[in-house]
Design an enzyme around this catalytic site. Structure first.
Site, PDB file in Angstrom:
ATOM      1  N   ILE A  42       0.685  -1.229  -0.104  1.00  0.00           N
ATOM      2  CA  ILE A  42       0.088   0.064   0.203  1.00  0.00           C
ATOM      3  C   ILE A  42       0.987   1.056   0.113  1.00  0.00           C
ATOM      4  CG2 ILE A  42      -1.660   1.331   1.337  1.00  0.00           C
ATOM      5  CD1 ILE A  42      -2.785  -1.266   2.255  1.00  0.00           C
ATOM      6  N   TYR A 178      -1.749  -7.376  16.666  1.00  0.00           N
ATOM      7  CA  TYR A 178      -1.633  -6.231  15.409  1.00  0.00           C
ATOM      8  C   TYR A 178      -3.186  -5.468  15.577  1.00  0.00           C
ATOM      9  CZ  TYR A 178      -2.496  -5.611  10.456  1.00  0.00           C
ATOM     10  OH  TYR A 178      -2.821  -4.784   9.390  1.00  0.00           O
ATOM     11  N   THR A 212      -1.283  -7.611  -1.103  1.00  0.00           N
ATOM     12  CA  THR A 212       0.257  -7.393  -0.972  1.00  0.00           C
ATOM     13  C   THR A 212       0.853  -8.433  -0.707  1.00  0.00           C
ATOM     14  OG1 THR A 212      -0.515  -6.859   1.343  1.00  0.00           O
ATOM     15  CG2 THR A 212      -0.956  -4.874  -0.384  1.00  0.00           C
TER      16      THR A 212
END
Length: 273
Positions: A42, A178, A212
């Site tokens: 990104i 996370y 990604t």
């Protein structure tokens, strides 16, 4: 300054004849924007999109080879630095502003996903996730603040965009550290938006699953049903980095002049289901 923390020898001026922005509509013409984590995924897409819209960009990350590739495309600047280190971050932001003649935009796209259960997540792994996903953006924001304030005093638009994640809003599987870090980043963005506005606009973006290397690593794990995972998204596919970059470009531009303290969900239709 610890020279091992930032490689100033790899600081590159704009390469002649390469990577000049196409300026499709020039909505960021004249802007000077730093993208942390801009070497891949990104972050790379954001750097390329900003350059296409006329901005001068400086990308900061830890892998020089990837930074050099993006620099060749954008015609901007690159700095190899560990953004988890305060001194290295401050130096890289300072050198970026000096190279670009100022700074009026910051995008924090740095991030790492460590998939582990509560039992597997020891203190070292927890701290690493918080450090990379939350502390590093904080360090970059603080280092960039004097330059953003100077730009605002000069009448220029100043903006920060922090890239969080859908995991900040919806609990995932085996990614508590996370998720906690990204949720913290969303609230951090809202809080400093109130503190720094109206001179500096701060917003965050929560992408869903984006095509990604980080997402591919997750979907390639044993036991992960890739097709089943993707079917939860209304679009029926992974988002592309360029699609998230379009949202970020809007938030950086004057078109978003009244958007401050907001969190944009760009997730391909997962959160509302």
């Amino acid at each position: 300054m610890n020279s091992a923390q930032i490689n100033t020898d790899t600081l590159s001026m704009k390469p002649e004849g390469t990577g000049q922005p196409s300026q499709r509509d020039g909505r960021l013409l004249g802007r000077r924007i730093v993208i942390t984590g801009g070497g891949t995924g990104i972050g790379r897409a954001i750097a390329e999109r900003c350059s296409q819209e006329g901005a001068v960009v400086s990308i900061i990350g830890r892998r020089q080879e990837r930074l050099s590739e993006v620099q060749a495309v954008t015609g901007g600047y690159s700095f190899c630095a560990d953004l988890r280190d305060e001194d290295a971050t401050t130096c890289a932001i300072h050198e970026s502003a000096a190279s670009m003649g100022g700074l009026d935009g910051l995008v924090n796209a740095i991030g790492v996903l460590d998939v582990c259960t509560l039992e597997e997540c020891d203190l070292e792994r927890w701290n690493e996730s918080i450090l990379t996903n939350l502390t590093a953006p904080f360090l970059a924001c603080r280092a960039a603040l004097p330059y953003l304030r100077e730009a605002a005093r000069d009448g220029k638009s100043a903006a920060i965009v922090n890239i969080a994640a859908l995991a900040a809003l919806m609990p995932g599987v085996s990614s508590a550290a996370y998720s906690a870090a990204k949720a913290g980043l969303v609230q951090y963005s809202r809080t400093i938006a109130k503190e720094l506005g109206p001179e500096i606009r701060v917003n965050s973006v929560c992408p869903g699953a984006v095509e990604t290397p980080m997402t591919d690593g997750f979907l390639s794990r044993d036991g992960v049903d890739r097709d089943g995972f993707i079917s939860r998204y209304t679009l029926g596919r992974l988002s592309q980095p360029a699609e998230v970059a379009n949202v970020v470009t809007f938030l950086l531009s004057s078109e978003a002049s009244c958007v401050i303290g907001s969190n944009f969900i760009a997730d391909g239709g997962r959160a509302f289901r």
